[in-house]
Design a protein around this motif. Structure first.
Motif, short mmCIF file in Angstrom:
data_model
loop_
_atom_site.label_atom_id
_atom_site.label_comp_id
_atom_site.label_asym_id
_atom_site.label_seq_id
_atom_site.Cartn_x
_atom_site.Cartn_y
_atom_site.Cartn_z
N UNK A 1 0.83 -1.22 0.00
CA UNK A 1 0.00 0.00 0.00
C UNK A 1 0.86 1.26 0.00
N UNK A 2 1.94 1.22 0.77
CA UNK A 2 2.85 2.37 0.85
C UNK A 2 3.51 2.62 -0.51
N UNK A 3 3.89 1.54 -1.19
CA UNK A 3 4.48 1.67 -2.52
C UNK A 3 3.46 2.26 -3.50
N UNK A 4 2.22 1.81 -3.41
CA UNK A 4 1.16 2.32 -4.28
C UNK A 4 0.96 3.82 -4.05
N UNK A 5 0.94 4.19 -2.77
CA UNK A 5 0.75 5.59 -2.40
C UNK A 5 1.87 6.47 -2.97
N UNK B 1 -1.08 5.77 -6.91
CA UNK B 1 -2.01 4.79 -7.49
C UNK B 1 -2.87 4.20 -6.40
N UNK B 2 -4.11 3.82 -6.75
CA UNK B 2 -4.91 3.07 -5.79
C UNK B 2 -4.47 1.61 -5.87
N UNK B 3 -5.02 0.77 -4.97
CA UNK B 3 -4.57 -0.62 -4.89
C UNK B 3 -4.78 -1.38 -6.19
N UNK B 4 -5.92 -1.16 -6.84
CA UNK B 4 -6.20 -1.91 -8.05
C UNK B 4 -5.29 -1.48 -9.19
N UNK B 5 -5.01 -0.19 -9.29
CA UNK B 5 -4.07 0.30 -10.32
C UNK B 5 -2.66 -0.26 -10.06
N UNK B 6 -2.25 -0.22 -8.80
CA UNK B 6 -0.91 -0.68 -8.46
C UNK B 6 -0.78 -2.19 -8.64
N UNK B 7 -1.87 -2.94 -8.37
CA UNK B 7 -1.86 -4.39 -8.60
C UNK B 7 -1.62 -4.69 -10.07
N UNK B 8 -2.30 -3.95 -10.93
CA UNK B 8 -2.11 -4.12 -12.38
C UNK B 8 -0.67 -3.76 -12.77
N UNK B 9 -0.17 -2.67 -12.20
CA UNK B 9 1.20 -2.24 -12.45
C UNK B 9 2.18 -3.35 -12.01
#
Length: 187
Positions: A36-40, A44-52
């Motif tokens: 979550x910290x990396x996404x922040x 990016x939100x969690x779903x965007x970051x998951x795709x990334x």
């Protein structure tokens, strides 16, 4: 003492991990918090970051490396769906590996309440996140999250309240500590 605890979103891993860390004086490391910290940091939100992360396996590998480094120090509870698998890869034997589970709608309701979102949004985000994780973990590590064979105990958290689940796990930990004490005392 090294304890791993994993489970899908809404199964209770964070709640239980915090309780265990406090009772046994362990450091609590959560792969999800790191993610979550990396996404922040990347806005990016969690779903965007998951795709990334699906396209950038170095994300998961960085999280893994942090967990392994901390596990080597001991006296830790590692929370994450891959925590037990990662330690196994590095030949680090946890004192206890736990998998928490609950039916999808029970988990969805918990996530919905925790994140102040409606059930439909929570369900669709949860399904998308789990699908992304399943894909990443299979491609990057060849790990099937449905294979629970490496866990010492699997608990359905829909069957007990938080205190009940915590009590079961404490009995297991205390039993292991007593066994270890008996072995050390007999030398």
């Amino acid at each position: 003492m090294i304890i791993t605890i994993g489970g899908p979103p809404g199964s209770g891993t964070t709640t239980i991990s915090k309780l265990i860390a406090k009772k046994y004086g362990l450091k609590h490391v959560c792969a999800g918090f790191i993610f979550r910290e990396m996404a922040k940091k990347m806005n990016m939100d969690l779903s965007e970051f998951s795709k990334y992360a699906e396209e950038h396996p170095e994300i998961d590998r960085e999280i893994d490396a942090k967990q392994v480094e901390i596990a080597k120090e001991g006296n830790v509870i590692l929370e994450g769906r891959l925590a037990a698998w990662i330690l196994k890869r590095y030949n680090i034997e946890p004192t206890l590996s736990i998998w928490l589970k609950a039916p999808p709608m029970v988990r969805c309701k918990r996530v919905s309440e925790r994140e102040n979102k409606d059930i439909e949004t929570s369900l669709s985000e949860m399904i998308e996140r789990e699908k992304s994780e399943k894909k990443r973990y299979k491609e990057i590590y060849n790990i099937d999250l449905e294979d629970l064979s490496i866990y010492h105990i699997v608990i359905d958290t829909s069957r007990w309240d938080v205190e009940g689940v915590f009590g079961i796990i404490c009995k297991c930990i205390d039993s292991l500590k007593n066994r270890k004490g008996e072995k050390n005392g007999s030398n």
